[in-house]
Design a protein around this motif. Structure first.
Motif, PDB file in Angstrom:
ATOM      1  N   PHE A  42     -25.361  49.522  -9.873  1.00  0.00           N
ATOM      2  CA  PHE A  42     -24.854  48.436 -10.535  1.00  0.00           C
ATOM      3  C   PHE A  42     -24.803  48.499 -11.885  1.00  0.00           C
ATOM      4  CE2 PHE A  42     -24.333  43.883 -11.599  1.00  0.00           C
ATOM      5  CZ  PHE A  42     -23.026  43.737 -10.720  1.00  0.00           C
ATOM      6  N   ASN A  71     -16.449  34.122  -3.482  1.00  0.00           N
ATOM      7  CA  ASN A  71     -17.530  34.412  -4.000  1.00  0.00           C
ATOM      8  C   ASN A  71     -18.350  35.844  -3.707  1.00  0.00           C
ATOM      9  OD1 ASN A  71     -17.705  31.718  -5.501  1.00  0.00           O
ATOM     10  ND2 ASN A  71     -18.489  30.844  -3.597  1.00  0.00           N
ATOM     11  N   PHE A  80     -17.962  38.583  -4.229  1.00  0.00           N
ATOM     12  CA  PHE A  80     -17.924  39.588  -5.309  1.00  0.00           C
ATOM     13  C   PHE A  80     -18.932  39.028  -6.440  1.00  0.00           C
ATOM     14  CE2 PHE A  80     -13.894  40.709  -3.285  1.00  0.00           C
ATOM     15  CZ  PHE A  80     -14.122  41.596  -2.656  1.00  0.00           C
ATOM     16  N   THR A  81     -19.547  37.929  -6.177  1.00  0.00           N
ATOM     17  CA  THR A  81     -20.324  37.576  -7.368  1.00  0.00           C
ATOM     18  C   THR A  81     -21.730  38.102  -7.034  1.00  0.00           C
ATOM     19  OG1 THR A  81     -19.171  35.488  -7.355  1.00  0.00           O
ATOM     20  CG2 THR A  81     -21.010  35.224  -8.353  1.00  0.00           C
ATOM     21  N   PRO A  82     -22.241  38.664  -7.979  1.00  0.00           N
ATOM     22  CA  PRO A  82     -23.623  39.262  -7.747  1.00  0.00           C
ATOM     23  C   PRO A  82     -24.654  38.137  -7.311  1.00  0.00           C
ATOM     24  CG  PRO A  82     -22.705  39.879 -10.109  1.00  0.00           C
ATOM     25  CD  PRO A  82     -21.946  38.817  -9.374  1.00  0.00           C
ATOM     26  N   PRO A  91     -20.356  43.208  -5.047  1.00  0.00           N
ATOM     27  CA  PRO A  91     -19.954  43.166  -6.695  1.00  0.00           C
ATOM     28  C   PRO A  91     -20.197  44.570  -7.056  1.00  0.00           C
ATOM     29  CG  PRO A  91     -21.630  41.469  -6.060  1.00  0.00           C
ATOM     30  CD  PRO A  91     -21.264  42.295  -4.757  1.00  0.00           C
ATOM     31  N   GLN A 141     -17.056  46.542  -6.174  1.00  0.00           N
ATOM     32  CA  GLN A 141     -15.863  46.127  -6.671  1.00  0.00           C
ATOM     33  C   GLN A 141     -15.894  46.667  -8.213  1.00  0.00           C
ATOM     34  OE1 GLN A 141     -15.211  41.991  -8.082  1.00  0.00           O
ATOM     35  NE2 GLN A 141     -13.363  42.156  -7.410  1.00  0.00           N
ATOM     36  N   ARG A 142     -16.907  46.720  -8.639  1.00  0.00           N
ATOM     37  CA  ARG A 142     -16.984  47.251 -10.130  1.00  0.00           C
ATOM     38  C   ARG A 142     -16.928  48.536 -10.004  1.00  0.00           C
ATOM     39  NH1 ARG A 142     -22.397  45.941 -13.772  1.00  0.00           N
ATOM     40  NH2 ARG A 142     -21.855  43.737 -14.250  1.00  0.00           N
TER      41      ARG A 142
END
Ligand code: ADP
Length: 458
Positions: free
Chosen positions: A292, A402, A404-406, A424, A427-428
């Protein structure tokens, strides 16, 4: 030097310069018109006296008496009349005699017809006068006492007004620049109070929408972003410590219990196996965190090259099924591909792309009762699309925005282990590759994740 002082200074200098220019023009034009008027008066006086002398035949002594009596009261013009051969015919007062005429001067007057000049502050004119067939030269001089005193008055007035104006200009300049910059001072005072612990403070934004208000709004918007990023960081750290603490506490408790209570070999084995599974959870979590962080780097710091997307997906499928024996992934090539060996080239980082696909494929299997998912590869010549389809639990509609929210875990989280960092991270990574992830999901029916990445076209 502060802008406020600088502005006052510049404004004052410019205004004073303009004032000085106007004052000079007024003084100079008054000086010129006085000079011109007085020369004209001198000329008229000279001609009048010559007329009295030649035409009216007034006696010299009469004219001289008038001159001497006038000189006491007014600034009388001293006149002298010569013939062209420098013979003096008449003089108002030979004993005073301001103008020292010379033969050369007489010749110049005859030649030019008219001359004007200063002798000290006395103005002198010379006129070529004709009477009948004869010609004469008249000189006249006087000191313009009234003109000079009016000019001196004007000079005094201009000077006083000038000094007064400078004072007013400096005071008003300072006052208005102070007023104009007061919002800036308020902003500075507020900004000085803003620190990491008081990011909720905002700078003063004037009501009128001028440049300063715009600056304050931009600054406040930046503070909004900073505040939310700080809060996200804080939440991030507390989520991480929570995620680490849970399995660590479990390991410590189990090992403590095992150490303090006699157990048989089978029980010890179970304790070790539980501790190992918790330790693996921590290891996976920290590996995910590391990825990440890597995906959060500046894209310029990540090594990008032309890679085969189809191969990466195959590797991701293999690594997921190798790690989780019960998982079953069906990889399919859509009709848009000429053959299963067609090269789908994208510009990217092999390791990161593989990690992203692993996370989505792993989710597809782990949130499905049958641990199955399907991966379909297709392209439209410009973009490669990877569909990851499962017939599992699906995602609650309110959770979709939500996921994709860490650290966010959906309402179905009890179905599988996780830490809310997989999507997440995926997606990043995909965003780093200028790609997108689109999700369609129906609860209890399954989910479809469509990943699209631009192809490298020759
Ligand atoms: P987790 O570690 O919880 O799987 P992720 O970031 O990978 O975290 O996913 C976030 C949440 O999205 C999950 O907790 C889950 O609720 C939901 N989710 C993701 N993929 C799927 C899927 N294929 N089917 C159902 N729910 C999913």
């Amino acid at each position: 030097m502060r802008i406020r002082v600088k502005l006052t200074f510049i404004y004052s200098i410019i205004t004073v310069a303009i004032l000085l220019f106007f004052a000079s023009v007024i003084y100079y034009s008054s000086h010129k018109s006085r000079e011109e008027e007085f020369y004209t008066a001198l000329e008229q006086e000279a001609i009048t006296k010559a007329n009295l002398f030649f035409i009216a035949q007034v006696d010299s002594t009469v004219l001289q008496t008038i001159y001497r009596s006038n000189i006491e009261v007014i600034n009388e013009v001293e006149v002298a009349i010569y013939d062209p051969y420098f013979n003096l015919l008449y003089h108002d007062a030979e004993d005073i005699d301001h103008v020292k005429e010379t033969p050369a001067m007489i010749d110049q007057i005859i030649e030019e017809g008219n001359i004007r000049f200063y002798q000290n502050d006395w103005q002198v004119i010379g006129v070529h006068y004709k009477y009948g067939d004869d010609s004469y030269v008249i000189t006249a001089t006087s000191y313009d006492i009234y003109g000079y005193s009016k000019l001196a008055d004007l000079k005094r007035t201009i000077l006083m007004v000038f000094i007064f104006s400078i004072v007013i200009i400096v005071i008003t300049g300072y006052y208005f620049s102070r007023k104009a910059f007061s919002p800036v001072r308020r902003m500075i005072n507020k900004v000085e109070k803003i620190s990491a612990s008081s990011l909720d403070l905002r700078v003063y934004s004037p009501n009128n929408k001028d440049e300063l208000a715009l600056l304050a709004d931009t600054f406040n918007n930046m503070l909004d972003r900073l505040e939310s990023s700080f809060n996200a960081q804080k939440e991030f750290v507390s989520n991480i410590s929570h995620e680490l603490r849970t399995p660590l506490t479990a390991i410590i408790t189990e090992l403590d219990l095992a150490l303090n209570n006699e157990k048989d070999a089978g029980e010890y084995k179970e304790v070790i196996s539980n501790a190992l599974s918790d330790a693996r959870r921590i290891s996976t979590f920290s590996a995910n965190l590391l990825d990440f962080a890597k995906a959060g780097y500046d894209p310029r710091e990540i090594h990008f090259e032309i890679v085969r997307c189809d191969e990466i997906i195959l590797e991701a499928v293999h690594s997921v099924t190798r790690l989780f024996n019960s998982f079953n992934v069906d990889l399919r090539y859509d009709d848009t591909l000429n053959s299963s060996s067609e090269e789908l080239l994208v510009y990217g980082n092999n390791y990161l792309l593989k990690t992203a696909f692993e996370k989505i494929i792993e989710n597809g299997c782990k949130y499905s009762e049958d641990n199955k998912c399907e991966v379909v590869l297709r392209h439209d010549g410009k973009t490669v699309f990877i569909d990851i389809i499962d017939k599992g639990a699906g995602i609650d509609e309110k959770d979709i925005e939500n996921i994709f929210t860490p650290f966010f875990r959906g309402s179905n989280h009890s179905l599988a282990e996780g830490s809310g960092i997989g999507l997440p991270l995926a997606q990043r990574i995909i965003n780093l590759h200028n790609g997108t992830i689109v999700v369609e999901s129906t609860i209890n029916k399954g989910s479809l994740f469509i990943v699209s990445i631009p192809l490298v076209t020759s």
